[in-house]
Design a protein around this motif. Structure first.
Motif, PDB file in Angstrom:
ATOM      1  N   VAL A   1       1.068  -1.475   0.145  1.00 10.41           N
ATOM      2  CA  VAL A   1      -0.098   0.099  -0.108  1.00 10.41           C
ATOM      3  C   VAL A   1       0.921   1.196  -0.038  1.00 10.41           C
ATOM      4  O   VAL A   1       0.698   2.331  -0.646  1.00 10.41           O
ATOM      5  N   ALA A   2       2.024   1.273   0.906  1.00 11.17           N
ATOM      6  CA  ALA A   2       2.812   2.482   0.855  1.00 11.17           C
ATOM      7  C   ALA A   2       3.789   2.641  -0.363  1.00 11.17           C
ATOM      8  O   ALA A   2       4.499   3.630  -0.374  1.00 11.17           O
ATOM      9  N   GLY A   3       4.150   1.388  -1.152  1.00 10.49           N
ATOM     10  CA  GLY A   3       4.781   1.826  -2.386  1.00 10.49           C
ATOM     11  C   GLY A   3       6.202   1.219  -1.944  1.00 10.49           C
ATOM     12  O   GLY A   3       7.153   1.502  -2.919  1.00 10.49           O
ATOM     13  N   ARG A   4       6.508   0.819  -0.764  1.00 14.08           N
ATOM     14  CA  ARG A   4       7.914   0.312  -0.345  1.00 14.08           C
ATOM     15  C   ARG A   4       8.265  -0.873  -1.244  1.00 14.08           C
ATOM     16  O   ARG A   4       9.572  -1.327  -1.605  1.00 14.08           O
ATOM     17  N   ALA A   5       7.220  -1.935  -1.549  1.00 10.95           N
ATOM     18  CA  ALA A   5       7.138  -2.939  -2.503  1.00 10.95           C
ATOM     19  C   ALA A   5       6.023  -3.037  -3.298  1.00 10.95           C
ATOM     20  O   ALA A   5       4.832  -3.481  -3.029  1.00 10.95           O
ATOM     21  N   PRO A   6       6.213  -2.166  -4.293  1.00 10.18           N
ATOM     22  CA  PRO A   6       4.800  -1.743  -5.260  1.00 10.18           C
ATOM     23  C   PRO A   6       4.187  -2.968  -5.894  1.00 10.18           C
ATOM     24  O   PRO A   6       3.114  -2.340  -6.592  1.00 10.18           O
ATOM     25  N   VAL A   7       4.664  -3.748  -6.305  1.00  7.96           N
ATOM     26  CA  VAL A   7       4.193  -4.697  -7.005  1.00  7.96           C
ATOM     27  C   VAL A   7       3.805  -6.104  -6.173  1.00  7.96           C
ATOM     28  O   VAL A   7       4.926  -6.467  -5.307  1.00  7.96           O
ATOM     29  N   SER A   8       3.011  -6.837  -6.447  1.00 10.56           N
ATOM     30  CA  SER A   8       3.022  -8.371  -5.784  1.00 10.56           C
ATOM     31  C   SER A   8       2.141  -9.262  -6.879  1.00 10.56           C
ATOM     32  O   SER A   8       1.293  -8.592  -7.791  1.00 10.56           O
ATOM     33  N   PHE A   9       2.137 -10.245  -6.567  1.00  6.24           N
ATOM     34  CA  PHE A   9       1.335 -11.422  -7.392  1.00  6.24           C
ATOM     35  C   PHE A   9       0.636 -12.097  -6.256  1.00  6.24           C
ATOM     36  O   PHE A   9       0.882 -13.194  -5.889  1.00  6.24           O
ATOM     37  N   GLN A  10      -0.565 -11.635  -5.776  1.00 15.84           N
ATOM     38  CA  GLN A  10      -0.952 -11.986  -4.794  1.00 15.84           C
ATOM     39  C   GLN A  10      -2.167 -13.031  -4.780  1.00 15.84           C
ATOM     40  O   GLN A  10      -2.714 -12.899  -5.731  1.00 15.84           O
ATOM     41  N   LEU A  11      -2.659 -13.533  -3.634  1.00 16.33           N
ATOM     42  CA  LEU A  11      -3.759 -14.096  -3.732  1.00 16.33           C
ATOM     43  C   LEU A  11      -4.921 -13.272  -3.099  1.00 16.33           C
ATOM     44  O   LEU A  11      -4.594 -12.592  -2.376  1.00 16.33           O
ATOM     45  N   LEU A  12      -5.960 -13.089  -3.470  1.00 11.72           N
ATOM     46  CA  LEU A  12      -7.094 -12.387  -3.541  1.00 11.72           C
ATOM     47  C   LEU A  12      -7.490 -12.155  -2.005  1.00 11.72           C
ATOM     48  O   LEU A  12      -7.616 -10.873  -1.647  1.00 11.72           O
ATOM     49  N   PRO A  13      -7.684 -13.241  -1.066  1.00  9.96           N
ATOM     50  CA  PRO A  13      -8.059 -12.899   0.043  1.00  9.96           C
ATOM     51  C   PRO A  13      -7.190 -11.997   0.977  1.00  9.96           C
ATOM     52  O   PRO A  13      -7.559 -11.160   1.805  1.00  9.96           O
ATOM     53  N   ASN A  14      -5.819 -12.111   0.530  1.00 12.09           N
ATOM     54  CA  ASN A  14      -4.538 -11.187   1.357  1.00 12.09           C
ATOM     55  C   ASN A  14      -4.846  -9.792   0.936  1.00 12.09           C
ATOM     56  O   ASN A  14      -4.256  -8.742   1.810  1.00 12.09           O
ATOM     57  N   VAL A  15      -5.521  -9.426   0.031  1.00 10.15           N
ATOM     58  CA  VAL A  15      -5.638  -8.067  -0.639  1.00 10.15           C
ATOM     59  C   VAL A  15      -6.889  -7.372  -0.946  1.00 10.15           C
ATOM     60  O   VAL A  15      -6.906  -6.154  -1.177  1.00 10.15           O
ATOM     61  N   VAL A  16      -7.740  -8.261  -0.968  1.00 14.57           N
ATOM     62  CA  VAL A  16      -9.143  -7.787  -1.021  1.00 14.57           C
ATOM     63  C   VAL A  16      -9.686  -6.510  -0.566  1.00 14.57           C
ATOM     64  O   VAL A  16     -10.319  -5.744  -1.078  1.00 14.57           O
ATOM     65  N   GLY A  17      -9.462  -6.609   0.755  1.00 12.74           N
ATOM     66  CA  GLY A  17      -9.726  -5.210   1.492  1.00 12.74           C
ATOM     67  C   GLY A  17      -9.259  -4.186   1.045  1.00 12.74           C
ATOM     68  O   GLY A  17      -9.901  -2.760   0.984  1.00 12.74           O
ATOM     69  N   GLN A  18      -7.917  -4.071   0.915  1.00  9.05           N
ATOM     70  CA  GLN A  18      -7.144  -2.849   0.213  1.00  9.05           C
ATOM     71  C   GLN A  18      -7.564  -2.473  -1.326  1.00  9.05           C
ATOM     72  O   GLN A  18      -7.415  -1.208  -1.903  1.00  9.05           O
ATOM     73  N   ILE A  19      -7.998  -3.425  -2.030  1.00 12.15           N
ATOM     74  CA  ILE A  19      -8.490  -3.413  -3.159  1.00 12.15           C
ATOM     75  C   ILE A  19      -9.858  -2.486  -3.112  1.00 12.15           C
ATOM     76  O   ILE A  19     -10.224  -1.671  -3.968  1.00 12.15           O
TER      77      ILE A  19
END
Length: 321
Positions: free
Chosen positions: A191-209
């Motif tokens: 979110v902060a852009g310190r590691a600005p890319v990821s290849f995530q599984l949806l449950p880990n990031v759905v809230g931030q999406i």
């Protein structure tokens, strides 16, 4: 004598599965090689609760999290093949770890009786909203112009790490992998852009999406996710052949009676078709599956072959990003 015991167990389970919701037969010990509340745990319980509703067959869940799922998966392989012990395992212990762990205590291709592939959870290419990037084509251009862009994963050899390594190979770019021990820390840095890319599984990031802090750019699957209907597949976005996912399968010890395997597979297929089960899987970003035992065996074999080539080409080890 052992064969006679296994035959008796098969008959007991076969008849218990046909006894209906009033069944009080011996429960099946069901090993899950990850912690309670993990994706493996949640998906397994959703499915088998429906099997219990349909058949009355009871399951006692035994979570054995350790060593990337290897400890619990090995416990399934070593169990008595009498039909009363089996479990769920995943793409890590059943495919990837055969390549990464030279001293693995079981052989995923030889030591199990496959029962059914139950769910696939595709990786999603995501970018921090701190980047001025809205499409996969824009990300690809950015990666080509800016070597060593950081991407985060939950650890070396994870589906997220391998999805990133595979993406590098397909695009011919160089990125910097940052492994995290805690998913929440990964998401914070994304979110902060310190590691600005990821290849995530949806449950880990759905809230931030949903909050607009992370942008989903493409799904690493041959079809769109029901939970992200407006997000294209990688192929639709211009990166053909890019498919990567975590997956979940039910297996038993080698030698488990055929009658048990066939009956449980039949009931898993029926439970997987239940609208409530499918809806709950979709909420998790998972695609429900209902394979035959033979299809699962072929799938495990093909996944090991695919990721062996990618891991060797990338020089990936448990210690090396």
């Amino acid at each position: 004598m052992k064969n006679a015991r296994n035959l008796l167990a098969a008959l007991l389970i076969f008849f218990s599965f046909n006894a209906g919701a009033q069944n009080t037969a011996k429960p099946i010990n069901f090993i899950i090689p990850f912690s309670a509340g993990s994706a493996s745990d949640v998906i397994t319980r959703i499915l088998l609760e429906q099997v219990t509703t349909n058949t009355g067959q009871r399951f006692v869940f035994d979570n054995k999290p350790a060593a990337g799922g290897n400890i619990g998966t090995a416990a399934i392989a070593r169990a008595e093949p009498d039909g009363f012990t089996m479990g769920t395992s995943t793409s890590g212990p059943l495919a990837i770890n055969k390549i990464l762990y030279p001293d693995l205590s079981y052989d995923p291709e030889k030591d199990f009786q496959p029962i059914a592939l139950i769910a696939i959870l595709p990786n999603v290419v995501v970018a921090s909203s701190t980047l001025n990037i809205n499409t996969l084509a824009e990300l690809n251009d950015y990666l080509r112009k800016n070597p060593d862009v950081a991407y985060g994963s939950v650890g070396n050899g994870s589906s997220q790490h391998l999805a990133g390594a595979y993406y590098e190979q397909l695009l011919g770019v160089k990125m910097t992998h940052i492994p995290y021990r805690v998913t929440a820390n990964l998401v914070t840095d994304l979110v902060a852009g310190r590691a600005p890319v990821s290849f995530q599984l949806l449950p880990n990031v759905v809230g931030q999406i949903k909050a607009g802090n992370i942008k989903p750019l493409a799904v690493a699957s041959n079809k769109r996710l029901a939970a992200l209907p407006n997000v294209p597949t990688a192929a639709e976005a211009g990166v053909k052949g890019y498919e990567s996912a975590a997956w979940f399968a039910i297996v038993a010890p080698k030698g488990t009676p055929k009658a048990v395997v066939e009956r449980l597979n039949k009931d898993i297929v029926k439970a997987s078709a239940d609208p409530n089960v499918r809806a709950r899987f979709t909420e998790l970003g998972a695609e429900p599956q209902a394979s035959s035992p033979e299809e699962l065996q072929r799938y495990i074999n093909s996944e090991i072959k695919k990721w062996t080539d990618i891991i060797k080409k990338g020089g990936i080890t448990l210690e090396k990003s």
